[in-house]
Scaffold this motif. Sequence first.
Motif, PDB file in Angstrom:
ATOM      1  N   THR A   1       0.878  -1.179   0.000  1.00  0.00           N
ATOM      2  CA  THR A   1       0.000   0.000   0.000  1.00  0.00           C
ATOM      3  C   THR A   1       0.912   1.225   0.000  1.00  0.00           C
ATOM      4  O   THR A   1       2.007   1.199   0.585  1.00  0.00           O
ATOM      5  CB  THR A   1      -0.925   0.077   1.244  1.00  0.00           C
ATOM      6  N   GLY A   2       0.445   2.291  -0.662  1.00  0.00           N
ATOM      7  CA  GLY A   2       1.178   3.565  -0.662  1.00  0.00           C
ATOM      8  C   GLY A   2       2.641   3.410  -1.053  1.00  0.00           C
ATOM      9  O   GLY A   2       2.976   2.721  -2.020  1.00  0.00           O
TER      10      GLY A   2
ATOM     11  N   THR B   1      -2.315  -1.065  -3.482  1.00  0.00           N
ATOM     12  CA  THR B   1      -3.553  -0.365  -3.126  1.00  0.00           C
ATOM     13  C   THR B   1      -3.221   1.046  -2.639  1.00  0.00           C
ATOM     14  O   THR B   1      -2.389   1.222  -1.754  1.00  0.00           O
ATOM     15  CB  THR B   1      -4.322  -1.109  -2.013  1.00  0.00           C
ATOM     16  N   CYS B   2      -3.871   2.031  -3.264  1.00  0.00           N
ATOM     17  CA  CYS B   2      -3.704   3.433  -2.867  1.00  0.00           C
ATOM     18  C   CYS B   2      -5.074   4.078  -2.777  1.00  0.00           C
ATOM     19  O   CYS B   2      -6.055   3.556  -3.295  1.00  0.00           O
ATOM     20  CB  CYS B   2      -2.867   4.185  -3.896  1.00  0.00           C
ATOM     21  N   ARG B   3      -5.107   5.232  -2.141  1.00  0.00           N
ATOM     22  CA  ARG B   3      -6.386   5.940  -2.058  1.00  0.00           C
ATOM     23  C   ARG B   3      -6.809   6.440  -3.437  1.00  0.00           C
ATOM     24  O   ARG B   3      -7.948   6.279  -3.844  1.00  0.00           O
ATOM     25  CB  ARG B   3      -6.269   7.130  -1.112  1.00  0.00           C
TER      26      ARG B   3
ATOM     27  N   THR C   1      -9.007   2.990  -3.392  1.00  0.00           N
ATOM     28  CA  THR C   1     -10.082   2.892  -2.407  1.00  0.00           C
ATOM     29  C   THR C   1     -10.937   4.163  -2.306  1.00  0.00           C
ATOM     30  O   THR C   1     -12.038   4.118  -1.795  1.00  0.00           O
ATOM     31  CB  THR C   1      -9.496   2.585  -1.010  1.00  0.00           C
ATOM     32  N   ARG C   2     -10.403   5.292  -2.783  1.00  0.00           N
ATOM     33  CA  ARG C   2     -11.173   6.531  -2.574  1.00  0.00           C
ATOM     34  C   ARG C   2     -11.394   7.317  -3.850  1.00  0.00           C
ATOM     35  O   ARG C   2     -11.888   8.445  -3.821  1.00  0.00           O
ATOM     36  CB  ARG C   2     -10.497   7.414  -1.528  1.00  0.00           C
TER      37      ARG C   2
ATOM     38  N   ARG D   1      -9.987  -2.422  -1.127  1.00  0.00           N
ATOM     39  CA  ARG D   1      -8.765  -2.821  -0.427  1.00  0.00           C
ATOM     40  C   ARG D   1      -8.381  -4.223  -0.889  1.00  0.00           C
ATOM     41  O   ARG D   1      -9.248  -5.089  -1.017  1.00  0.00           O
ATOM     42  CB  ARG D   1      -9.009  -2.848   1.078  1.00  0.00           C
TER      43      ARG D   1
ATOM     44  N   THR E   1      -7.097  -6.474   0.741  1.00  0.00           N
ATOM     45  CA  THR E   1      -7.485  -7.440   1.773  1.00  0.00           C
ATOM     46  C   THR E   1      -8.900  -7.973   1.501  1.00  0.00           C
ATOM     47  O   THR E   1      -9.139  -9.174   1.576  1.00  0.00           O
ATOM     48  CB  THR E   1      -7.437  -6.757   3.154  1.00  0.00           C
TER      49      THR E   1
ATOM     50  N   SER F   1       1.157  -0.036   5.686  1.00  0.00           N
ATOM     51  CA  SER F   1       0.944   0.525   7.026  1.00  0.00           C
ATOM     52  C   SER F   1       0.829  -0.610   8.045  1.00  0.00           C
ATOM     53  O   SER F   1       0.594  -1.766   7.683  1.00  0.00           O
ATOM     54  CB  SER F   1      -0.325   1.366   7.030  1.00  0.00           C
TER      55      SER F   1
ATOM     56  N   ALA G   1      -1.530  -1.292  10.125  1.00  0.00           N
ATOM     57  CA  ALA G   1      -2.850  -1.934  10.091  1.00  0.00           C
ATOM     58  C   ALA G   1      -2.941  -2.888   8.902  1.00  0.00           C
ATOM     59  O   ALA G   1      -3.472  -4.002   9.014  1.00  0.00           O
ATOM     60  CB  ALA G   1      -3.937  -0.873  10.005  1.00  0.00           C
ATOM     61  N   PHE G   2      -2.396  -2.462   7.771  1.00  0.00           N
ATOM     62  CA  PHE G   2      -2.408  -3.297   6.576  1.00  0.00           C
ATOM     63  C   PHE G   2      -1.590  -4.570   6.813  1.00  0.00           C
ATOM     64  O   PHE G   2      -2.031  -5.681   6.505  1.00  0.00           O
ATOM     65  CB  PHE G   2      -1.839  -2.508   5.392  1.00  0.00           C
TER      66      PHE G   2
ATOM     67  N   ASP H   1      -3.527  -6.943   8.988  1.00  0.00           N
ATOM     68  CA  ASP H   1      -4.680  -7.567   8.339  1.00  0.00           C
ATOM     69  C   ASP H   1      -4.256  -8.601   7.307  1.00  0.00           C
ATOM     70  O   ASP H   1      -4.841  -9.673   7.197  1.00  0.00           O
ATOM     71  CB  ASP H   1      -5.559  -6.494   7.674  1.00  0.00           C
TER      72      ASP H   1
HETATM   73  P1  A2P Z   1      -8.627   3.057   2.695  1.00  0.00           P
HETATM   74  O1  A2P Z   1      -8.739   4.254   1.799  1.00  0.00           O
HETATM   75  O2  A2P Z   1      -9.834   2.176   2.675  1.00  0.00           O
HETATM   76  O3  A2P Z   1      -8.172   3.404   4.102  1.00  0.00           O
HETATM   77  P2  A2P Z   1      -2.977   5.078   3.874  1.00  0.00           P
HETATM   78  O4  A2P Z   1      -2.722   6.260   2.982  1.00  0.00           O
HETATM   79  O5  A2P Z   1      -3.964   5.343   4.954  1.00  0.00           O
HETATM   80  O6  A2P Z   1      -1.713   4.427   4.377  1.00  0.00           O
HETATM   81  O7  A2P Z   1      -3.653   3.982   2.947  1.00  0.00           O
HETATM   82  C1  A2P Z   1      -3.093   3.593   1.731  1.00  0.00           C
HETATM   83  C2  A2P Z   1      -4.005   2.592   1.106  1.00  0.00           C
HETATM   84  O8  A2P Z   1      -4.019   1.408   1.914  1.00  0.00           O
HETATM   85  C3  A2P Z   1      -5.445   3.084   1.039  1.00  0.00           C
HETATM   86  O9  A2P Z   1      -5.992   2.690  -0.191  1.00  0.00           O
HETATM   87  C4  A2P Z   1      -6.098   2.401   2.210  1.00  0.00           C
HETATM   88  O10 A2P Z   1      -7.465   2.123   2.036  1.00  0.00           O
HETATM   89  C5  A2P Z   1      -5.346   1.085   2.261  1.00  0.00           C
HETATM   90  N1  A2P Z   1      -5.363   0.510   3.603  1.00  0.00           N
HETATM   91  C6  A2P Z   1      -5.142   1.150   4.769  1.00  0.00           C
HETATM   92  N2  A2P Z   1      -5.252   0.311   5.806  1.00  0.00           N
HETATM   93  C7  A2P Z   1      -5.552  -0.881   5.289  1.00  0.00           C
HETATM   94  C8  A2P Z   1      -5.803  -2.163   5.852  1.00  0.00           C
HETATM   95  N3  A2P Z   1      -5.767  -2.360   7.164  1.00  0.00           N
HETATM   96  N4  A2P Z   1      -6.094  -3.172   5.007  1.00  0.00           N
HETATM   97  C9  A2P Z   1      -6.151  -2.965   3.681  1.00  0.00           C
HETATM   98  N5  A2P Z   1      -5.917  -1.798   3.089  1.00  0.00           N
HETATM   99  C10 A2P Z   1      -5.631  -0.759   3.871  1.00  0.00           C
END
Ligand code: A2P
Length: 273
Positions: A128-129, A156-158, A198-199, A207, A209, A238, A240-241, A244
């Motif tokens: 992510t990011g 995966t990005c926003r 995601t946004r 996501r 996940t 991150s 949290a990512f 998960d």
């Molecule tokens: P989301 O937009 O649903 O939070 P961030 O900029 O907050 O680090 O997030 C980068 C990307 O990772 C975003 O698309 C975000 O989705 C996604 N993301 C953040 N936390 C999780 C997670 N726990 N599981 C899966 N994807 C995540």
Amino acid sequence: MKSVTDAPAVKAPVLPDAQTVTDVKHWTDSLFSFKVSRPASLRFRSGEFVMIGLLGDNGKPLLRAYSIASPSWDEELEFYSIKVQNGPLTSKLQHIKPGDQIILRPKPVGTLVHDALLPGKRLWFFATGTGFAPFASLLREPQTYEDYDEVVITHTCREVAELEYGRQLIESIKQDEMLAELIGEGFADKIRYYPTTTREESPKMGRITDLLTDGTVFKDLGIDPINPETDRGMVCGSLAFNKDITEILEGFGLEEGANSDPKQFVVEKAFVG
Ligand code: A2P
């Protein structure tokens, strides 16, 4: 006799462990990548990170862990970073220009290395990011293609613009004749790129996940679900990512490994997105 002032100007390093910035590219308001000179003595494994930074206001080095985004064979070192407007380091680092110097401690470490995985057939990179950075290195590492039949990179990005660094890198890898010579003709056919947002609206939303849990990824790629016999994973995102996706991979029967104890997947814990 020459006086001291006649001596050729030698630019002395102004920082400890100084390296010179050679290139900077800004991708969005919050993302940029840059290249610096590589210390002759620095050896690293693709996927590892080093501590880099600048001198802080108190005159002491302000350092953070950064994955090296360039492969181990490259002459320069590349990094991919967020810009945090009030972040102690990145508020300053985002203003670097070619010719500037940064601090780079030449002690590479990390868990996202081939040595930490048992042999398999399909390798998954989950990012992510800016967690994409170590995979930018590993995607240009010959061993990735020697060891695996297929390499799936999920990012995966926003927003769509945040995917651009990775998208362009993969595009350039696929067209790089020097890499094809180094790694072997047709290596790029092994890469399966799976970007999601995601946004902001994009061809694939959600996501990773969720898309793994409901099986969408496997359906989209036309492959079998993750299997501990054949599939290996590397995770960088991150906290949290990471947590998960660890649960999800364990749910598929994969176990987390380390340099000293290779298993089916590894997670980069030093990364702070
Ligand atoms: P989301 O937009 O649903 O939070 P961030 O900029 O907050 O680090 O997030 C980068 C990307 O990772 C975003 O698309 C975000 O989705 C996604 N993301 C953040 N936390 C999780 C997670 N726990 N599981 C899966 N994807 C995540």
